[in-house]
Write an enzyme that holds these catalytic residues in place. Sequence first.
Site, short mmCIF file in Angstrom:
data_model
loop_
_atom_site.label_atom_id
_atom_site.label_comp_id
_atom_site.label_asym_id
_atom_site.label_seq_id
_atom_site.Cartn_x
_atom_site.Cartn_y
_atom_site.Cartn_z
N HIS A 77 -20.76 -11.55 5.41
CA HIS A 77 -19.29 -11.57 5.17
C HIS A 77 -18.48 -10.62 4.52
O HIS A 77 -17.52 -9.99 4.84
CB HIS A 77 -19.05 -12.90 4.39
CG HIS A 77 -17.75 -13.26 4.07
ND1 HIS A 77 -16.55 -13.57 4.80
CD2 HIS A 77 -17.24 -13.18 2.92
CE1 HIS A 77 -15.55 -13.58 4.16
NE2 HIS A 77 -15.54 -13.44 3.02
N ASP A 106 0.59 14.64 16.89
CA ASP A 106 -0.68 13.80 17.06
C ASP A 106 -1.36 14.20 15.59
O ASP A 106 -1.02 14.71 14.79
CB ASP A 106 -1.56 14.19 18.39
CG ASP A 106 -2.48 12.92 18.69
OD1 ASP A 106 -3.28 12.50 17.82
OD2 ASP A 106 -2.17 12.47 19.81
N TRP A 142 -23.89 -7.95 -0.48
CA TRP A 142 -23.46 -6.69 0.29
C TRP A 142 -23.55 -5.31 -0.59
O TRP A 142 -23.31 -4.42 -0.25
CB TRP A 142 -21.61 -6.91 0.41
CG TRP A 142 -21.06 -6.73 -0.77
CD1 TRP A 142 -20.57 -7.70 -1.76
CD2 TRP A 142 -20.37 -5.63 -1.10
NE1 TRP A 142 -19.85 -7.08 -2.78
CE2 TRP A 142 -19.82 -5.73 -2.53
CE3 TRP A 142 -20.38 -4.13 -0.51
CZ2 TRP A 142 -18.83 -4.96 -2.91
CZ3 TRP A 142 -19.29 -3.31 -1.42
CH2 TRP A 142 -18.83 -3.57 -2.30
N SER A 169 -18.02 7.57 10.06
CA SER A 169 -16.71 7.33 10.78
C SER A 169 -15.52 7.45 9.70
O SER A 169 -14.63 8.04 10.03
CB SER A 169 -16.58 5.82 11.20
OG SER A 169 -15.50 5.25 11.49
N SER A 170 -15.75 6.81 8.46
CA SER A 170 -14.52 6.90 7.56
C SER A 170 -14.35 8.32 7.02
O SER A 170 -13.20 8.83 6.50
CB SER A 170 -14.42 5.89 6.56
OG SER A 170 -15.73 5.70 6.03
N HIS A 253 -16.66 1.48 -7.07
CA HIS A 253 -15.21 1.26 -7.65
C HIS A 253 -14.28 2.09 -6.93
O HIS A 253 -13.08 1.26 -6.74
CB HIS A 253 -15.33 1.46 -8.95
CG HIS A 253 -14.30 0.87 -9.72
ND1 HIS A 253 -14.21 -0.70 -9.94
CD2 HIS A 253 -13.14 1.19 -9.96
CE1 HIS A 253 -12.85 -0.98 -10.24
NE2 HIS A 253 -12.26 -0.19 -10.28
N GLU A 255 -14.17 2.68 -3.93
CA GLU A 255 -13.96 1.99 -2.67
C GLU A 255 -13.03 0.90 -2.94
O GLU A 255 -12.19 0.41 -1.96
CB GLU A 255 -15.38 1.56 -2.30
CG GLU A 255 -15.30 0.46 -1.22
CD GLU A 255 -15.02 0.99 0.29
OE1 GLU A 255 -15.05 2.32 0.27
OE2 GLU A 255 -14.74 0.28 1.04
N TYR A 257 -10.59 0.73 -4.74
CA TYR A 257 -9.04 1.50 -4.53
C TYR A 257 -8.69 1.94 -3.24
O TYR A 257 -7.56 1.80 -2.92
CB TYR A 257 -8.87 2.38 -5.78
CG TYR A 257 -8.93 1.73 -7.09
CD1 TYR A 257 -7.69 0.91 -7.60
CD2 TYR A 257 -10.05 2.06 -7.94
CE1 TYR A 257 -7.73 0.16 -8.57
CE2 TYR A 257 -9.91 1.09 -9.05
CZ TYR A 257 -9.04 0.47 -9.51
OH TYR A 257 -9.05 -0.25 -10.50
N SER A 268 5.26 -0.66 -0.38
CA SER A 268 6.23 0.39 -0.80
C SER A 268 7.22 0.71 0.32
O SER A 268 8.32 1.41 0.19
CB SER A 268 5.66 1.42 -1.59
OG SER A 268 4.77 1.11 -2.50
N HIS A 302 -18.40 -1.15 -15.49
CA HIS A 302 -17.92 -2.60 -15.91
C HIS A 302 -18.49 -3.56 -14.77
O HIS A 302 -18.17 -4.88 -15.21
CB HIS A 302 -16.34 -2.81 -15.85
CG HIS A 302 -15.37 -2.51 -14.64
ND1 HIS A 302 -14.28 -1.68 -14.57
CD2 HIS A 302 -15.81 -2.68 -13.30
CE1 HIS A 302 -13.92 -1.71 -13.06
NE2 HIS A 302 -14.85 -2.11 -12.53
N HIS A 303 -18.88 -3.30 -13.67
CA HIS A 303 -19.65 -4.12 -12.69
C HIS A 303 -20.87 -4.63 -13.22
O HIS A 303 -21.54 -5.44 -12.54
CB HIS A 303 -19.47 -3.68 -11.15
CG HIS A 303 -18.28 -3.10 -10.83
ND1 HIS A 303 -17.63 -4.10 -9.71
CD2 HIS A 303 -17.52 -1.97 -10.81
CE1 HIS A 303 -16.42 -3.61 -9.51
NE2 HIS A 303 -16.16 -2.34 -9.94
N THR A 328 -1.07 0.46 -12.63
CA THR A 328 -0.78 -0.50 -11.92
C THR A 328 0.22 -1.16 -12.17
O THR A 328 1.19 -1.67 -11.42
CB THR A 328 -2.26 -1.35 -11.65
OG1 THR A 328 -3.24 -0.72 -11.48
CG2 THR A 328 -2.16 -2.46 -10.62
N LYS A 331 3.61 0.27 -10.88
CA LYS A 331 3.79 -0.04 -9.46
C LYS A 331 4.42 -1.39 -9.45
O LYS A 331 5.56 -1.43 -8.83
CB LYS A 331 2.50 0.00 -8.71
CG LYS A 331 2.01 1.38 -8.40
CD LYS A 331 0.73 1.49 -7.84
CE LYS A 331 0.41 2.74 -6.92
NZ LYS A 331 1.73 3.10 -6.13
N ARG A 450 -22.08 -17.70 -8.15
CA ARG A 450 -21.87 -17.27 -6.76
C ARG A 450 -23.01 -16.99 -6.08
O ARG A 450 -24.05 -17.15 -6.58
CB ARG A 450 -20.86 -16.00 -6.68
CG ARG A 450 -21.55 -14.84 -7.27
CD ARG A 450 -20.65 -13.73 -7.72
NE ARG A 450 -20.38 -12.89 -6.20
CZ ARG A 450 -20.28 -11.59 -6.27
NH1 ARG A 450 -20.38 -10.86 -7.10
NH2 ARG A 450 -19.99 -11.12 -5.11
#
Lengths: 525, 184
Positions: A77, A106, A142, A169-170, A253, A255, A257, A268, A302-303, A328, A331, A450
């Site tokens: 998931h 293009d 994951w 790919s990315s 991390h 990632e 963002y 926006s 921090h993770h 943040t 924004k 979890r």
Amino acid sequence: MSDAAHAHDDHGHGHPTGIMRWLTTTNHKDIGSLYLWFALIMLFAAGSMALLIRAELFQPGLQLTNPDFFNQLTTMHGLIMIFGVIMPAFSGFANWQVPLMLGAPDMAFPRMNNWAFWLLPMAGLMLMASFFLPGGAVAGGWTMYPPLFIQGGISYDLTILAVHIMGLSSIMGSINIITTILNMRAPGITLMKMPLFVWTWLITAYLLIATMPVLAGAVTMLLTDRNFGTHFFNAAGGGDPVMFQHIFWFFAHPEVYILILPAFGIVSQIIPTFARKPLFGYASMVYATASIAILSFIVWAHHMFTVGMPAAAQLFFMFSTMLIAVPTGVKVFNWVATMWKGSMTFETPMLFAIAFVCLFTIGGFSGLVLAIAPVDIQLHDTYYVVAHFHYVLVSGALFAIFAGIYYWLPKWTGHMYSETLGKWHFWLSVIGMNIVFFPMHFLGLAGMPRRIPDYALQFTEFNQIATVGAFIFGFSQLLFLAVILKTIKGGVKATDRVWEGAEGLEWTLPSPAPYHTFETAPVVK
Amino acid sequence: MALGNAKTLTKLIVVTLGMFGFGFALVPFYYKICEVTGINSGAEQSLAKNTQVDESRLVTLEFDANTNEALPWRFKPMQRSLKVHPGQLVQVEYEVSNISDHPIVGQAVPSYGPARAAGFFKKIECFCFTPQTLAAGESRRMPVMFVLDPDMDRDVHTVTLSYTFFDLEAKKQASDGRKTVPNG
């Protein structure tokens, strides 16, 4: 090369049809649609896994799954939602919108664009196929932590390969987007005149090429630890499993963002349209986005406050994490200030955008709570964390994707979507989403861990509430599918501008946008 | 424009490859940081460090090994003597071989010289705690881990640790009432 150019110039003549049209297409609009359809299919796949997880957690004890299959479900998931839904959906938006917003004919590298997309279904197939291999799909989470990830069966190798492919790919997609944005803007569009969606994607693409290769390196090390006798992470051979966590979160991390900055960009675009006011503080939005991106590289630990870090390191990562709340906050205040005294109307895209601002802020605040190291040690790996990242990823990234689809769908298809169905979809989603994830805060504070298929009796009621919400939220996405199909088939003809307050190059084009646009660059004052 | 795109592409590919390399560079970087900051250094972790070492004096340890004449074993210490600080954790090894053609169970009994040092000789791990079974012709290295108590009298400068191996079967037959030989 001349053949490709020829096919481009004379569309309608000598085009491949049927499946070959989609397999060989180099058109940014086709590829954008392919990305979005892929994301939608994967949303239903990974969403079904989430419903199975919630169904199992409806009551304590084991009802539908065994613990190993449950772990496979949570792992897949997560992997699919991140790499198969949110990231491809944003790539789809970028493919459709970046050339339209910049007046480019293009993307910079159309063939690489085709390749970047078609790698994804291959990786998706490999991930899904791993469910049918001996031992089932990966069940190590994951985050792919060793030692579990260097101990599992064949599906672990397959998943590592799939992550390599999705990363490739990315990276290709990002290189394409950066080059398009830097080199192919219509005359007159300076960097500081670009729509904010383009800005956020430019910064996201830089984050991607800076961090995806690091993830590729980390999973390569996992692969060689598994198969070629290296000991990067294998403690028995002198390696260090904690080192994987450092390298992984150095990627992951930024990632997170990557998963939210394009959402900021979409919101926006939408809020000024429906508030009928220009975006408040454009320049500060750009600088805030850039600051978030830069800060994202120095907060990763921090993770992992619980791995055993010196107090000085905990303090550093705690304060640097809290610092991200500043840009943040800039924004969020800018969005609110844009709406302030605006002539607001509440069409579906605007509703999703407003829900984004409110609910993403809740997710941001629970993130601040988790940033406090002593609190995090208590809440680490509890449902509080699950509540936090679903508030930022579901009501954050996913709601922004919904908002963007409703916002640009009339431009893409030439038809207005059904506002009634759209509003139903919105209200069911926003209510369902809060019923699923809000109680998880309480579960986490009460100590429910979890990634477990069974739990202590006192957690039952909140879990039952969450499961009911999950089924409301999950099934209301069928409504979303219905809205899209209905809009593609027909509906009220959309005007060129579509929305009264819409500003930007894409709204000067007819609706639906022609197959080829801006073959001569528009002039922007 | 196509030329510009190719240039940008080259730059971005270089960045990508550089970051792939950076991922691997994090490995030595990680170990260097751990080394410089003194964290994560395994056995030398500061929490597990013994703070009771009396570094003001050195005591000479002598090691001696004997077998009871009825036991066909060869038994010797791997080191004759050692200088240690009281309080320091010390590990030494002995080697024992069964030179007979049948398996034998034996057990070692320690003794100390001078005898008043015995109470300060704190063994943490010793082959003498349990009976040892050696197959015919087998030889084995066995550790002794101990700390000399820093409270030991300051006029003791040399301590001798002496082991004698006895045949446990023979002993058992001789005095059926006793279950084990005294140890420690």
